[in-house]
Design a protein around this motif. Structure first.
Motif, PDB file in Angstrom:
ATOM      1  N   ALA A  38      -6.627   2.863  -6.446  1.00 25.60           N
ATOM      2  CA  ALA A  38      -7.546   2.374  -5.427  1.00 25.60           C
ATOM      3  C   ALA A  38      -6.816   2.063  -4.121  1.00 25.60           C
ATOM      4  N   ASN A  39      -7.597   1.959  -3.068  1.00 26.87           N
ATOM      5  CA  ASN A  39      -7.062   1.552  -1.759  1.00 26.87           C
ATOM      6  C   ASN A  39      -7.941   0.412  -1.240  1.00 26.87           C
ATOM      7  N   PRO A  40      -7.772  -0.764  -1.834  1.00 27.02           N
ATOM      8  CA  PRO A  40      -8.688  -1.863  -1.520  1.00 27.02           C
ATOM      9  C   PRO A  40      -8.427  -2.492  -0.169  1.00 27.02           C
ATOM     10  N   ARG A  99      -8.128  -6.026 -10.925  1.00 22.65           N
ATOM     11  CA  ARG A  99      -9.040  -4.908 -11.180  1.00 22.65           C
ATOM     12  C   ARG A  99      -8.643  -3.627 -10.460  1.00 22.65           C
ATOM     13  N   TRP A 100      -7.781  -3.735  -9.432  1.00 23.82           N
ATOM     14  CA  TRP A 100      -7.365  -2.538  -8.714  1.00 23.82           C
ATOM     15  C   TRP A 100      -6.188  -1.828  -9.374  1.00 23.82           C
ATOM     16  N   TYR A 101      -5.593  -2.438 -10.372  1.00 24.60           N
ATOM     17  CA  TYR A 101      -4.365  -1.925 -10.970  1.00 24.60           C
ATOM     18  C   TYR A 101      -4.666  -1.331 -12.356  1.00 24.60           C
ATOM     19  N   ARG A 155       0.828  -1.202   0.000  1.00 25.68           N
ATOM     20  CA  ARG A 155       0.000   0.000   0.000  1.00 25.68           C
ATOM     21  C   ARG A 155       0.859   1.247   0.000  1.00 25.68           C
ATOM     22  N   GLY A 193      -2.038   1.266  -9.097  1.00 27.31           N
ATOM     23  CA  GLY A 193      -3.432   1.659  -9.173  1.00 27.31           C
ATOM     24  C   GLY A 193      -3.775   2.729  -8.167  1.00 27.31           C
ATOM     25  N   THR A 233      -8.165  -8.156  -0.780  1.00 25.22           N
ATOM     26  CA  THR A 233      -8.428  -8.051  -2.219  1.00 25.22           C
ATOM     27  C   THR A 233      -7.299  -7.367  -2.969  1.00 25.22           C
ATOM     28  N   MET A 234      -6.185  -7.120  -2.304  1.00 28.34           N
ATOM     29  CA  MET A 234      -5.066  -6.452  -2.967  1.00 28.34           C
ATOM     30  C   MET A 234      -4.508  -7.282  -4.114  1.00 28.34           C
TER      31      MET A 234
END
Length: 126
Positions: free
Chosen positions: A100-102, A111-113, A51, A98, A106-107
């Motif tokens: 986002a801060n999932p 889909r977060w990248y 993160r 990415g 779920t990291m």
């Protein structure tokens, strides 16, 4: 954001290798960043993520305890230190970032990248 991965090569089983990924064109320090890999004939899989605060890391079970992900925000660079390499670690490694801060669990999801590097090949001989 452009990502440039480097550091791949041919090594023997048991060796160590460090991959680097330099980001440009964005606010790297605010991004989730991670490493994925794809072996020939296989789908791309998650390896590790970190993160923006650098205090939270997530690893695939197959690399936990052997690989370490880190980041140097002032240098816009992320790293993947790989120890005790095995032939099954052979793959093209991709860095990704990415906005986002999932949630921690779920990291590992692609889909977060939003941004991906070109990949660097790591080959581990037995």
């Amino acid at each position: 954001v452009q990502l440039q991965a480097s550091g791949g090569g041919l090594v023997q089983a048991g060796d160590s290798l460090t991959l680097s990924c330099v980001a440009s064109g964005g606010t790297f320090s605010t991004m989730l960043v991670g490493w994925f890999r794809q072996a020939p004939g296989n789908e791309r899989e998650f390896v590790a993520a970190i993160r923006l605060t650098s205090t939270t890391t997530n690893y695939a079970h197959s690399v936990k305890g052997r690989f370490t992900i880190s980041r140097d925000n002032p240098k816009n660079t992320m790293y993947l230190r790989m120890n005790s390499l095995k032939p099954e670690d052979t793959a093209t490694y991709y860095c990704a970032a990415g906005r986002a801060n999932p949630a921690f669990g779920t990291m590992n999801l692609e889909r977060w990248y939003d941004y991906w590097g070109q990949g660097t090949l790591v080959t581990v001989s037995s």
